[in-house]
Design an enzyme around this catalytic site. Structure first.
Site, PDB file in Angstrom:
ATOM      1  N   HIS A 206      47.999  54.097  44.819  1.00 18.00           N
ATOM      2  CA  HIS A 206      48.438  55.453  45.439  1.00 18.00           C
ATOM      3  C   HIS A 206      49.218  55.124  46.360  1.00 18.00           C
ATOM      4  O   HIS A 206      48.903  54.488  47.530  1.00 18.00           O
ATOM      5  CB  HIS A 206      46.944  56.118  45.820  1.00 18.00           C
ATOM      6  CG  HIS A 206      47.095  57.273  46.380  1.00 18.00           C
ATOM      7  ND1 HIS A 206      47.076  58.670  45.841  1.00 18.00           N
ATOM      8  CD2 HIS A 206      47.680  57.755  47.622  1.00 18.00           C
ATOM      9  CE1 HIS A 206      47.200  59.565  46.635  1.00 18.00           C
ATOM     10  NE2 HIS A 206      47.874  59.034  47.874  1.00 18.00           N
ATOM     11  N   CYS A 239      50.569  63.061  54.779  1.00 16.69           N
ATOM     12  CA  CYS A 239      49.127  63.107  55.182  1.00 16.69           C
ATOM     13  C   CYS A 239      49.190  63.965  56.648  1.00 16.69           C
ATOM     14  O   CYS A 239      49.606  63.396  57.623  1.00 16.69           O
ATOM     15  CB  CYS A 239      48.444  61.914  55.102  1.00 16.69           C
ATOM     16  SG  CYS A 239      46.587  62.219  55.720  1.00 16.69           S
TER      17      CYS A 239
HETATM   18  P1  HMG Z   1      33.604  68.567  60.550  1.00 16.08           P
HETATM   19  O1  HMG Z   1      34.369  69.423  61.314  1.00 16.08           O
HETATM   20  O2  HMG Z   1      33.214  67.302  61.144  1.00 16.08           O
HETATM   21  O3  HMG Z   1      32.549  69.194  59.632  1.00 16.08           O
HETATM   22  O4  HMG Z   1      34.589  68.258  59.440  1.00 16.08           O
HETATM   23  P2  HMG Z   1      31.286  70.210  60.044  1.00 16.08           P
HETATM   24  O5  HMG Z   1      30.505  69.697  59.021  1.00 16.08           O
HETATM   25  O6  HMG Z   1      30.925  69.827  61.512  1.00 16.08           O
HETATM   26  O7  HMG Z   1      31.935  71.620  59.747  1.00 16.08           O
HETATM   27  C1  HMG Z   1      32.837  72.247  60.552  1.00 16.08           C
HETATM   28  C2  HMG Z   1      33.151  73.449  59.934  1.00 16.08           C
HETATM   29  O8  HMG Z   1      33.909  73.306  58.703  1.00 16.08           O
HETATM   30  C3  HMG Z   1      32.042  74.355  59.557  1.00 16.08           C
HETATM   31  O9  HMG Z   1      32.492  75.651  59.550  1.00 16.08           O
HETATM   32  C4  HMG Z   1      31.782  74.072  57.985  1.00 16.08           C
HETATM   33  O10 HMG Z   1      30.978  75.287  57.436  1.00 16.08           O
HETATM   34  C5  HMG Z   1      32.860  73.981  57.450  1.00 16.08           C
HETATM   35  P3  HMG Z   1      32.174  76.752  60.770  1.00 16.08           P
HETATM   36  O11 HMG Z   1      30.652  76.565  61.148  1.00 16.08           O
HETATM   37  O12 HMG Z   1      33.011  76.065  62.229  1.00 16.08           O
HETATM   38  O13 HMG Z   1      32.768  77.950  60.295  1.00 16.08           O
HETATM   39  N1  HMG Z   1      33.083  72.938  56.383  1.00 16.08           N
HETATM   40  C6  HMG Z   1      33.615  73.174  55.112  1.00 16.08           C
HETATM   41  N2  HMG Z   1      34.210  74.323  54.773  1.00 16.08           N
HETATM   42  C7  HMG Z   1      34.660  74.183  53.399  1.00 16.08           C
HETATM   43  N3  HMG Z   1      34.640  73.342  52.781  1.00 16.08           N
HETATM   44  C8  HMG Z   1      33.925  71.994  53.102  1.00 16.08           C
HETATM   45  C9  HMG Z   1      33.410  71.928  54.533  1.00 16.08           C
HETATM   46  N4  HMG Z   1      32.977  71.113  55.116  1.00 16.08           N
HETATM   47  C10 HMG Z   1      32.665  71.747  56.532  1.00 16.08           C
HETATM   48  N5  HMG Z   1      34.002  70.985  52.210  1.00 16.08           N
HETATM   49  C11 HMG Z   1      35.332  67.507  57.305  1.00 16.08           C
HETATM   50  C12 HMG Z   1      34.391  67.263  58.350  1.00 16.08           C
HETATM   51  C13 HMG Z   1      35.010  66.336  56.218  1.00 16.08           C
HETATM   52  C14 HMG Z   1      34.976  68.834  56.450  1.00 16.08           C
HETATM   53  C15 HMG Z   1      36.740  67.704  57.624  1.00 16.08           C
HETATM   54  O14 HMG Z   1      36.922  66.430  58.305  1.00 16.08           O
HETATM   55  C16 HMG Z   1      37.714  68.028  56.430  1.00 16.08           C
HETATM   56  O15 HMG Z   1      37.701  68.809  55.753  1.00 16.08           O
HETATM   57  N6  HMG Z   1      38.516  67.052  56.296  1.00 16.08           N
HETATM   58  C17 HMG Z   1      39.496  66.668  55.247  1.00 16.08           C
HETATM   59  C18 HMG Z   1      40.609  66.205  55.718  1.00 16.08           C
HETATM   60  C19 HMG Z   1      41.763  66.222  54.483  1.00 16.08           C
HETATM   61  O16 HMG Z   1      41.598  66.988  53.673  1.00 16.08           O
HETATM   62  N7  HMG Z   1      42.698  65.173  54.232  1.00 16.08           N
HETATM   63  C20 HMG Z   1      43.675  65.053  53.617  1.00 16.08           C
HETATM   64  C21 HMG Z   1      42.982  64.592  52.287  1.00 16.08           C
HETATM   65  S1  HMG Z   1      42.684  62.749  52.079  1.00 16.08           S
HETATM   66  C22 HMG Z   1      44.402  62.242  51.710  1.00 16.08           C
HETATM   67  O17 HMG Z   1      45.433  62.809  51.860  1.00 16.08           O
HETATM   68  C23 HMG Z   1      44.379  60.815  51.721  1.00 16.08           C
HETATM   69  C24 HMG Z   1      44.451  60.516  50.104  1.00 16.08           C
HETATM   70  O18 HMG Z   1      45.700  60.902  49.470  1.00 16.08           O
HETATM   71  C25 HMG Z   1      44.719  58.940  50.047  1.00 16.08           C
HETATM   72  C26 HMG Z   1      45.817  58.193  50.762  1.00 16.08           C
HETATM   73  O19 HMG Z   1      47.149  58.754  50.542  1.00 16.08           O
HETATM   74  O20 HMG Z   1      45.371  57.479  51.949  1.00 16.08           O
HETATM   75  C27 HMG Z   1      43.405  60.959  49.191  1.00 16.08           C
HETATM   76 MG    MG Z   2      47.893  60.325  49.681  1.00 15.97          MG
END
Ligand code: HMG
Ligand code: MG
Length: 298
Positions: A206, A239
């Site tokens: 990737h 990202c």
């Molecule tokens: P957090 O703030 O530590 O989580 O985030 P939390 O458990 O304390 O929850 C905070 C709030 O988020 C709460 O809502 C939860 O309900 C909600 P509130 O009570 O404040 O209203 N929540 C969610 N809502 C919907 N779906 C969920 C979810 N989980 C919690 N699944 C968390 C931790 C992991 C959720 C957050 O950090 C996050 O969503 N991160 C995702 C970041 C992301 O998407 N990054 C890009 C994708 S990775 C990428 O691009 C790399 C890749 O391409 C490979 C590469 O190139 O390297 C794959």
């Molecule tokens: Mg990526």
């Protein structure tokens, strides 16, 4: 000898669009998926079941999965960071889910707000739940070739996370160059570590193209037998947690390279260029893909 077939997964609808500031309509996302599968893509990463506060562009995850027209033989994957995301993700009927962590502690904190060890703990029930539902699980290892916060990442650091991911029951691994700093020998070293723990068919490259090395790194991966890669149509993406990171290597550019090498992909380059032109039009910009620009200029 190089592999005779290569599997390409288009991550455009997910990795490509996740960083877009302006909201892309659900119907345009579904249309992009339709154009990609019509061009011959057999694997498409559609959306993410992550927190909408963290990545607003993916907030319509359930709606996008409902809006796509599934084509037999095509596999659709979605990102799932935790148990909260698993239930709606499974309800959307993906063929595969993707959990994601990193070879770097600092990036893991920025991206998913926990340590690498905590991420593995979180994944355990997610993997179990997906498998219980008959859904395959892939894991992405971000920053496998370098980190925007920590700099150098060694092959030892890569293997230190690849190994426990395999032990947790993950079926496949993506070696991700999140910020595009990898170069061929380093990429091969990271791939070799992944190949120690996963079957060759389950190891993917990737590569983001930030430093213009992605195609070279893809070729270097072919040399060590890896034959599964991710790419983003038109070269979309970046990202949100890696400042300055550009999109993945463009799918059009990968297909052109593989066509030239006589390696089968099953993808129609002209239709793929049209898919890229469609989404670039929606975003109001030119495709980043060099091949697309050349084809469109003809
Ligand atoms: P957090 O703030 O530590 O989580 O985030 P939390 O458990 O304390 O929850 C905070 C709030 O988020 C709460 O809502 C939860 O309900 C909600 P509130 O009570 O404040 O209203 N929540 C969610 N809502 C919907 N779906 C969920 C979810 N989980 C919690 N699944 C968390 C931790 C992991 C959720 C957050 O950090 C996050 O969503 N991160 C995702 C970041 C992301 O998407 N990054 C890009 C994708 S990775 C990428 O691009 C790399 C890749 O391409 C490979 C590469 O190139 O390297 C794959
Ligand atoms: Mg990526």
């Amino acid at each position: 000898t190089l592999p005779s077939h290569v599997k390409i997964l288009d991550v455009g609808p997910r990795d490509g669009l996740q960083n877009e500031k302006a909201n892309v309509a659900t119907e345009h996302k579904a249309q992009l998926v339709a154009l990609l599968q019509d061009a011959g893509l057999k694997e498409i990463e559609v959306t993410s079941f992550v927190s909408p506060k963290w990545v607003p562009q993916m907030a319509d995850n359930t709606a996008v999965m409902a809006a796509i027209t599934r084509k037999p033989g095509v596999r659709y994957s979605v990102l799932v960071p935790n148990l909260k995301g698993l239930e709606p993700a499974l309800a959307s009927r993906p063929d595969e889910i993707l959990v994601f962590t990193a070879a770097s502690e600092a990036f893991t904190q920025k991206n998913i707000n926990c340590s690498i060890a905590e991420s593995l703990e979180r994944f355990a029930p997610v993997i179990e739940g997906a498998h219980a539902a008959g859904v395959k699980v892939r894991a992405a290892l971000s920053c496998a070739l370098g980190c925007p916060y920590e700099g150098e990442i060694s092959a030892d650091q890569v293997e230190a996370v690849v190994k426990p991911l395999r032990a947790l029951g993950v079926d496949a691994i993506d070696i991700a160059d999140t910020i595009g700093v990898g170069t061929p020998r380093k990429v091969q070293a990271a791939m070799e570590r992944a190949l120690k723990h996963f079957p060759t068919a389950e190891v993917s490259g990737h590569f983001h193209d930030t430093y213009g090395q992605a195609l070279t790194n893809l070729y270097a991966s072919l040399e060590v037998g890896v034959h599964s890669f991710h790419a983003s149509v038109a070269g979309l993406g970046g990202c949100p947690y890696a400042k300055g990171a550009t999109g993945n290597v463009a799918t059009e550019d990968v297909v052109f390279l593989l066509n030239g090498l006589g390696i089968e992909t099953g993808i129609d380059l002209d239709r793929l260029v049209d898919a890229g032109a469609f989404i670039s039009g929606v975003l109001g910009r030119e495709p980043v893909s060099r091949v697309a620009r050349a084809v469109l200029a003809k």
